[in-house]
Design a protein around this motif. Sequence first.
Motif, PDB file in Angstrom:
ATOM      1  N   PHE A 216       0.822  -1.204   0.000  1.00  0.00           N
ATOM      2  CA  PHE A 216       0.000   0.000   0.000  1.00  0.00           C
ATOM      3  C   PHE A 216       0.859   1.259   0.000  1.00  0.00           C
ATOM      4  N   THR A 217       0.322   2.308  -0.591  1.00  0.00           N
ATOM      5  CA  THR A 217       0.869   3.655  -0.440  1.00  0.00           C
ATOM      6  C   THR A 217      -0.131   4.439   0.391  1.00  0.00           C
ATOM      7  N   ILE A 218       0.307   4.894   1.581  1.00  0.00           N
ATOM      8  CA  ILE A 218      -0.583   5.600   2.503  1.00  0.00           C
ATOM      9  C   ILE A 218       0.060   6.934   2.873  1.00  0.00           C
ATOM     10  N   ARG A 219      -0.705   8.019   2.705  1.00  0.00           N
ATOM     11  CA  ARG A 219      -0.223   9.348   3.083  1.00  0.00           C
ATOM     12  C   ARG A 219      -1.282  10.026   3.927  1.00  0.00           C
ATOM     13  N   THR A 220      -0.824  10.596   5.046  1.00  0.00           N
ATOM     14  CA  THR A 220      -1.702  11.290   6.005  1.00  0.00           C
ATOM     15  C   THR A 220      -2.948  10.466   6.336  1.00  0.00           C
ATOM     16  N   GLY A 221      -2.718   9.167   6.524  1.00  0.00           N
ATOM     17  CA  GLY A 221      -3.808   8.297   6.943  1.00  0.00           C
ATOM     18  C   GLY A 221      -4.767   7.896   5.852  1.00  0.00           C
ATOM     19  N   VAL A 222      -4.437   8.189   4.608  1.00  0.00           N
ATOM     20  CA  VAL A 222      -5.315   7.861   3.478  1.00  0.00           C
ATOM     21  C   VAL A 222      -4.603   6.885   2.546  1.00  0.00           C
ATOM     22  N   ILE A 223      -5.281   5.792   2.202  1.00  0.00           N
ATOM     23  CA  ILE A 223      -4.715   4.827   1.257  1.00  0.00           C
ATOM     24  C   ILE A 223      -4.853   5.391  -0.150  1.00  0.00           C
ATOM     25  N   GLU A 224      -3.721   5.679  -0.769  1.00  0.00           N
ATOM     26  CA  GLU A 224      -3.729   6.266  -2.107  1.00  0.00           C
ATOM     27  C   GLU A 224      -3.607   5.223  -3.208  1.00  0.00           C
ATOM     28  N   ASN A 225      -2.965   4.106  -2.912  1.00  0.00           N
ATOM     29  CA  ASN A 225      -2.718   3.139  -3.978  1.00  0.00           C
ATOM     30  C   ASN A 225      -2.417   1.773  -3.379  1.00  0.00           C
TER      31      ASN A 225
END
Length: 313
Positions: free
Chosen positions: A223-232
């Motif tokens: 997973f790619t996760i930024r600021t608590g949001v799964i982006e990819n």
Amino acid sequence: MWYFYNEFENEELEGLINQINSVFTNIFSAVVFEYPSWMNEIKLKSDFEEFKGAFELSQPEEREKLANAFSKNIQVENVCNMTVDPVSYEDLLNGSSEDFVRCVSILKTIQDYLYDNLLKLKGLVEKVGTLKNYYDEFRVESIEYVCPFCGIGPMLTSKDKFREAFDHYLPRSKYPFVSLLRKNLFPICHTCNSTYKGDKNPRDYGKVFYPFMRNDNDCEPVFTIRTGVIENIEITSQHFHDEVETWDKVFDIKDRIKNFAEDNLSGWMSNVTEAVGLYYVDLETAKNAEIERCKSNKMQDHKFIKKAVLEAL
């Protein structure tokens, strides 16, 4: 697939299938033979006799084409890895004579009967068991908590009254000789079977997983996760790149895993933060401890997804 099925012995069912395939082989070889004794009083024998008559009236090249289809289609592993191209009903009927069209129509009736009716006959049930019996054995021997195709859907246990549907990996509506073939017949969860795969033919999409592969399975979600949001999300594999692409096209795996992770992200993080307060450790230590716990029985409780999410945070 997130894990491969274990092959296991079932001598009774395998023996029954071998006897049926021997009848086909004998018809294609134009030899004198006797039907297995259990066929004598059932519809299947009369269907085979009708099939045999239509086959003998067909053109030599048509008979050869049908025998070739039998030889190829039962090689499920080689069909999956694309070293053998299966032969469909459509391939067989292209430019065929009237006798051969009838022959293929009877063959379709036989194939439907083999799966829909054969293992409901009292005499055979006593010797071979039902498909429910086979599912129960499959569940004990070869299933790790969840469906191996999605990793999300639970599978009915051997104690449940009902069973998951058996999927015909090579669709029986499209290919002859695959309707009662153990290597082409295995349970998957209802959502994968009915909602996503349906009557799709995996071979239309490229190289596919052979569900009974003996190789180590190295497929992992990343997973790619930024600021608590799964982006990819990606599915990594050193050995099965092409199979992963086909798997995703047929079962929409990436989106389903991403959606599942999004629904569970806050709960998984709360487990970590609770450990911080309970054991007086920092967040990184608590997270790594939770990741370690996910490494055993990784298919249980969707721990392989949880592990990947925590590693991305």
